[in-house]
Design a protein around this motif. Structure first.
Motif, PDB file in Angstrom:
ATOM      1  N   ALA A  79     -71.815   7.024 -13.965  1.00 30.91           N
ATOM      2  CA  ALA A  79     -73.217   6.136 -12.798  1.00 30.91           C
ATOM      3  C   ALA A  79     -71.822   6.668 -11.770  1.00 30.91           C
ATOM      4  CB  ALA A  79     -73.648   5.115 -13.380  1.00 30.91           C
ATOM      5  N   VAL A  80     -72.116   7.477 -11.151  1.00 25.44           N
ATOM      6  CA  VAL A  80     -70.996   7.852 -10.222  1.00 25.44           C
ATOM      7  C   VAL A  80     -71.614   7.269  -8.722  1.00 25.44           C
ATOM      8  CG1 VAL A  80     -68.479   8.360 -11.534  1.00 25.44           C
ATOM      9  CG2 VAL A  80     -70.726  10.054 -10.757  1.00 25.44           C
ATOM     10  N   GLY A  81     -72.901   8.128  -8.783  1.00 27.88           N
ATOM     11  CA  GLY A  81     -73.670   8.064  -7.900  1.00 27.88           C
ATOM     12  C   GLY A  81     -73.912   8.753  -7.132  1.00 27.88           C
ATOM     13  N   SER A  82     -74.560   9.168  -5.585  1.00 28.54           N
ATOM     14  CA  SER A  82     -74.789   9.669  -4.677  1.00 28.54           C
ATOM     15  C   SER A  82     -73.895  10.021  -3.533  1.00 28.54           C
ATOM     16  CB  SER A  82     -75.915   9.916  -4.786  1.00 28.54           C
ATOM     17  OG  SER A  82     -76.117   8.785  -4.186  1.00 28.54           O
TER      18      SER A  82
ATOM     19  N   VAL B 193     -77.682   9.134  13.708  1.00 29.19           N
ATOM     20  CA  VAL B 193     -77.631   8.629  12.525  1.00 29.19           C
ATOM     21  C   VAL B 193     -78.490   9.553  11.555  1.00 29.19           C
ATOM     22  CG1 VAL B 193     -78.483   6.640  10.901  1.00 29.19           C
ATOM     23  CG2 VAL B 193     -78.101   6.029  13.467  1.00 29.19           C
ATOM     24  N   TRP B 194     -77.476   9.752  10.079  1.00 27.60           N
ATOM     25  CA  TRP B 194     -77.505  11.008   9.647  1.00 27.60           C
ATOM     26  C   TRP B 194     -78.496   9.888   7.994  1.00 27.60           C
ATOM     27  CZ3 TRP B 194     -77.900  15.987  10.235  1.00 27.60           C
ATOM     28  CH2 TRP B 194     -77.818  16.688   9.192  1.00 27.60           C
ATOM     29  N   CYS B 195     -79.992  10.218   7.965  1.00 25.55           N
ATOM     30  CA  CYS B 195     -79.924   9.603   6.835  1.00 25.55           C
ATOM     31  C   CYS B 195     -81.225  10.770   6.539  1.00 25.55           C
ATOM     32  CB  CYS B 195     -81.190   8.651   7.299  1.00 25.55           C
ATOM     33  SG  CYS B 195     -80.637   7.260   8.228  1.00 25.55           S
ATOM     34  N   VAL B 196     -80.388  12.050   6.167  1.00 26.69           N
ATOM     35  CA  VAL B 196     -80.874  13.128   5.768  1.00 26.69           C
ATOM     36  C   VAL B 196     -81.384  13.563   3.519  1.00 26.69           C
ATOM     37  CG1 VAL B 196     -81.330  15.320   5.234  1.00 26.69           C
ATOM     38  CG2 VAL B 196     -80.348  14.706   7.461  1.00 26.69           C
ATOM     39  N   GLY B 197     -80.669  12.482   3.147  1.00 28.31           N
ATOM     40  CA  GLY B 197     -80.553  12.398   1.560  1.00 28.31           C
ATOM     41  C   GLY B 197     -79.227  11.904   1.188  1.00 28.31           C
ATOM     42  N   VAL B 198     -79.523  12.398  -0.297  1.00 22.45           N
ATOM     43  CA  VAL B 198     -78.061  12.089  -0.458  1.00 22.45           C
ATOM     44  C   VAL B 198     -77.840  13.044  -1.787  1.00 22.45           C
ATOM     45  CG1 VAL B 198     -78.076   9.741  -0.718  1.00 22.45           C
ATOM     46  CG2 VAL B 198     -79.202  11.058  -2.673  1.00 22.45           C
ATOM     47  N   ARG B 199     -76.769  13.144  -1.980  1.00 18.76           N
ATOM     48  CA  ARG B 199     -76.451  14.635  -3.283  1.00 18.76           C
ATOM     49  C   ARG B 199     -75.434  13.577  -4.305  1.00 18.76           C
ATOM     50  NH1 ARG B 199     -71.050  16.368  -1.694  1.00 18.76           N
ATOM     51  NH2 ARG B 199     -70.006  15.090  -0.064  1.00 18.76           N
ATOM     52  N   PRO B 200     -75.472  14.081  -5.719  1.00 23.18           N
ATOM     53  CA  PRO B 200     -74.666  13.758  -6.530  1.00 23.18           C
ATOM     54  C   PRO B 200     -73.311  13.210  -5.978  1.00 23.18           C
ATOM     55  CG  PRO B 200     -76.817  15.573  -7.744  1.00 23.18           C
ATOM     56  CD  PRO B 200     -76.366  15.349  -6.273  1.00 23.18           C
ATOM     57  N   ASP B 201     -72.094  12.415  -6.693  1.00 28.84           N
ATOM     58  CA  ASP B 201     -70.897  12.201  -6.196  1.00 28.84           C
ATOM     59  C   ASP B 201     -70.172  13.767  -6.991  1.00 28.84           C
ATOM     60  OD1 ASP B 201     -68.040  11.805  -7.177  1.00 28.84           O
ATOM     61  OD2 ASP B 201     -68.972   9.671  -5.970  1.00 28.84           O
ATOM     62  N   PRO B 202     -69.514  14.451  -6.381  1.00 29.92           N
ATOM     63  CA  PRO B 202     -68.211  15.637  -6.324  1.00 29.92           C
ATOM     64  C   PRO B 202     -67.998  15.651  -7.622  1.00 29.92           C
ATOM     65  CG  PRO B 202     -68.089  14.614  -3.648  1.00 29.92           C
ATOM     66  CD  PRO B 202     -68.769  13.881  -4.639  1.00 29.92           C
TER      67      PRO B 202
ATOM     68  N   LEU C 137     -69.145  21.044 -16.952  1.00 31.69           N
ATOM     69  CA  LEU C 137     -70.580  20.912 -17.855  1.00 31.69           C
ATOM     70  C   LEU C 137     -71.460  21.412 -17.015  1.00 31.69           C
ATOM     71  CD1 LEU C 137     -69.534  17.131 -19.966  1.00 31.69           C
ATOM     72  CD2 LEU C 137     -69.115  19.825 -20.553  1.00 31.69           C
ATOM     73  N   PRO C 138     -73.143  21.330 -17.302  1.00 29.63           N
ATOM     74  CA  PRO C 138     -73.462  22.136 -16.986  1.00 29.63           C
ATOM     75  C   PRO C 138     -74.311  20.858 -16.016  1.00 29.63           C
ATOM     76  CG  PRO C 138     -73.370  22.411 -19.533  1.00 29.63           C
ATOM     77  CD  PRO C 138     -72.344  21.740 -18.880  1.00 29.63           C
ATOM     78  N   VAL C 139     -75.279  21.788 -15.413  1.00 27.22           N
ATOM     79  CA  VAL C 139     -75.817  20.661 -14.032  1.00 27.22           C
ATOM     80  C   VAL C 139     -76.398  21.257 -14.027  1.00 27.22           C
ATOM     81  CG1 VAL C 139     -72.918  19.457 -13.282  1.00 27.22           C
ATOM     82  CG2 VAL C 139     -74.767  21.869 -12.032  1.00 27.22           C
ATOM     83  N   GLN C 140     -77.589  20.540 -12.786  1.00 29.81           N
ATOM     84  CA  GLN C 140     -78.400  20.960 -12.854  1.00 29.81           C
ATOM     85  C   GLN C 140     -79.021  20.708 -11.185  1.00 29.81           C
ATOM     86  OE1 GLN C 140     -82.597  20.492 -15.311  1.00 29.81           O
ATOM     87  NE2 GLN C 140     -81.004  19.915 -16.673  1.00 29.81           N
ATOM     88  N   GLY C 141     -79.188  21.155 -10.256  1.00 31.24           N
ATOM     89  CA  GLY C 141     -78.938  20.983  -8.834  1.00 31.24           C
ATOM     90  C   GLY C 141     -78.229  19.380  -8.481  1.00 31.24           C
ATOM     91  N   GLY C 142     -77.361  20.408  -9.427  1.00 29.80           N
ATOM     92  CA  GLY C 142     -75.694  19.128  -9.057  1.00 29.80           C
ATOM     93  C   GLY C 142     -76.029  18.035 -10.165  1.00 29.80           C
ATOM     94  N   ARG C 143     -76.516  17.579 -10.877  1.00 28.69           N
ATOM     95  CA  ARG C 143     -76.391  16.502 -11.324  1.00 28.69           C
ATOM     96  C   ARG C 143     -76.070  17.031 -13.053  1.00 28.69           C
ATOM     97  NH1 ARG C 143     -82.447  14.823 -10.213  1.00 28.69           N
ATOM     98  NH2 ARG C 143     -82.116  12.636 -11.560  1.00 28.69           N
ATOM     99  N   LEU C 144     -75.678  16.024 -13.703  1.00 27.35           N
ATOM    100  CA  LEU C 144     -75.402  16.352 -14.361  1.00 27.35           C
ATOM    101  C   LEU C 144     -76.814  17.018 -15.637  1.00 27.35           C
ATOM    102  CD1 LEU C 144     -72.479  16.455 -16.360  1.00 27.35           C
ATOM    103  CD2 LEU C 144     -72.574  14.011 -16.671  1.00 27.35           C
TER     104      LEU C 144
ATOM    105  N   GLY D 205     -78.972   8.111 -13.758  1.00 25.76           N
ATOM    106  CA  GLY D 205     -78.785   7.210 -12.286  1.00 25.76           C
ATOM    107  C   GLY D 205     -78.441   8.845 -11.884  1.00 25.76           C
ATOM    108  N   ASP D 206     -78.157   8.564 -10.134  1.00 30.24           N
ATOM    109  CA  ASP D 206     -78.584   9.871  -9.629  1.00 30.24           C
ATOM    110  C   ASP D 206     -77.706  10.850 -10.087  1.00 30.24           C
ATOM    111  OD1 ASP D 206     -79.729   8.473  -8.017  1.00 30.24           O
ATOM    112  OD2 ASP D 206     -78.649   8.637  -6.202  1.00 30.24           O
ATOM    113  N   ALA D 207     -76.321  10.464 -10.553  1.00 24.74           N
ATOM    114  CA  ALA D 207     -75.286  11.777 -11.154  1.00 24.74           C
ATOM    115  C   ALA D 207     -76.070  13.177 -12.318  1.00 24.74           C
ATOM    116  CB  ALA D 207     -73.705  10.521 -11.409  1.00 24.74           C
ATOM    117  N   ALA D 208     -76.888  11.973 -12.680  1.00 26.30           N
ATOM    118  CA  ALA D 208     -77.726  12.887 -13.403  1.00 26.30           C
ATOM    119  C   ALA D 208     -78.985  13.747 -13.771  1.00 26.30           C
ATOM    120  CB  ALA D 208     -77.929  11.426 -15.068  1.00 26.30           C
TER     121      ALA D 208
END
Length: 428
Positions: free
Chosen positions: A108-111, A261-270, A277-284, A302-305
């Motif tokens: 659950a490493v987030g974004s 101030v950069w509030c564009v959005g988030v991406r899964p933790d690197p 493992l297989p990912v979809q849009g960077g998410r597990l 969470g954001d990582a999945a």
């Protein structure tokens, strides 16, 4: 290991709920270990109020040892996951290396901040994903207003009193809405120096309207509040380049400013992309039970999945706190089921609505699909936050009350220097 170990990596919305659920379900039948860089759970939705001086920083941080009895906390940042050996390697806050073995793993490493290939953004923009960033931004905004008040250069004063927010989603809208109230209060303290020009706030986004995730009625309500406060809302516009002296917008305008101030959005933790493992849009990739295919001992949420949205076949659940909280509970229940307590179930979420706090008595909310605005939406929004907070409710409510009846305290604390909050810093 003397007994079965469940290792939860990350203590955001998903990880916190997963660890709490596992501990409550198993009741000591297994060791629950939580690996996290800090000893607190951060309630991200209230960060804009920290940056605006409404809430003290500790109000949005909930102690992990204090609210997760029976869960063993290990301070550290996961660096490598050895799926074959069942071990997670990590680095503690003092740079020492360590490793933790597991029988069940919940990722659950987030974004982290979502970066775009815009020249100068990494060097000159301020992110907004963690407590140090909110604290730094509060000091930075205060400093710009104070420096502007002592400057005899009209162009410098205007640049220091100009604030550009990129991203008109939940965070960007709240930062702009709360920020303009904050700077208005700061400027009033310096009117005796003869520089009473109001601060300038710009909110830009490539989307055609603010809050594009919400229905048009709520979007228009938020837009009206922002414009009434003097925020320049620029839909269909973004930043083409950032420089030390300002930003160049995609419509060709150069805006002199010291604050981006950069509030564009988030991406899964690197870390997710390093698992192999297989990912979809960077998410597990996970199944509806939040298990990783081919590794039944590993769960992700969470954001990582990349969690299938069973209410919308073919789609994935959004990267929101609401989903993360409920996925954490589901992951915890399913982990317990694999250890003989209860039964596994699919994650199926029914939207309860969203709430956006616009400062003062203003908000936009749609609880259970009912669109609200104005003071009623403000009451619903704050009630929602108090219900969702796993701790500090009385302290948060007290800060809101004090903010309503007393002048806002605004001083530079200097606790966080700019070098400590790079734009691509990982969120705790």
């Amino acid at each position: 290991m003397s007994r079965t170990r469940v290792l939860v990596v990350g203590a955001g919305f998903a990880g916190y709920q997963a660890a709490r659920t596992v501990q409550r379900r198993l009741r000591g039948r297994a060791e629950t270990v939580l690996l996290n860089p800090t000893d607190y759970f951060l309630y991200l939705p209230l960060l804009p109020q920290v940056a605006a001086g409404i809430l003290e920083p500790r109000r949005v941080t909930v102690s992990l040892p204090g609210t997760l009895p029976g869960v063993r906390l290990v301070l550290g940042e996961a660096g490598r996951v050895d799926l074959a050996q069942g071990r997670v390697h990590y680095r503690d806050p003092e740079g020492r290396q360590g490793e933790l073995a597991y029988d069940r793993l919940v990722l659950a490493v987030g974004s982290v901040n979502k970066l775009l290939p815009v020249p100068g953004v990494v060097d000159y923009a301020h992110g907004f994903r963690a407590l140090p960033e909110a604290l730094y931004l509060r000091d930075h905004i205060t400093r710009q207003i104070e420096l502007a008040a002592t400057s005899d250069d009209a162009e410098e004063r205007a640049a220091r009193r100009t604030f550009v927010v990129v991203g008109a989603g939940y965070t960007g809208v709240e930062v702009a809405a709360q920020g303009v109230l904050f700077t208005d209060a700061l400027v009033r303290r310096h009117r005796d120096r003869g520089h009473s020009a109001p601060p300038r706030w710009l909110l830009v986004d490539i989307a055609p309207r603010v809050l594009p995730e919400l229905d048009r009625r709520l979007s228009h309500s938020a837009d009206r509040v922002l414009r009434a406060r003097g925020v320049e809302v620029r839909p269909g516009t973004s930043v083409a380049e950032a420089t030390p002296d300002g930003v160049c917008l995609t419509d060709g305008e150069f805006v002199p400013t010291r604050t981006l101030v950069w509030c564009v959005g988030v991406r899964p933790d690197p870390l997710v992309g390093e698992l192999g493992l297989p990912v979809q849009g960077g998410r597990l990739t996970v199944d509806p039970k939040l298990q990783v295919p081919g590794h039944e001992e590993v769960f992700a949420c969470g954001d990582a999945a990349a969690v299938p949205d069973l209410t919308r076949p073919g789609e994935l659940t959004a990267m929101t706190a609401q989903h993360a909280t409920r996925q954490g509970k589901t992951a915890g229940n399913n982990v317990a089921a694999t250890l003989g307590v209860g039964e596994q179930r699919d994650y199926e979420h029914h939207d309860l609505g969203f709430a956006v706090d616009l400062g003062g008595t203003s908000a936009a909310a749609n609880p259970v699909g009912i669109p609200l605005s104005g003071p009623l939406a403000g009451a619903v929004t704050r009630g929602y936050h108090l219900a969702a907070l796993p701790g500090n409710r009385i302290r948060v409510a007290a800060d809101w009350l004090l903010d309503a009846v007393l002048p806002r305290q605004a001083v530079q604390l200097g606790l966080v220097r700019s070098g400590a909050v790079p734009l691509d810093s990982k969120a705790p």
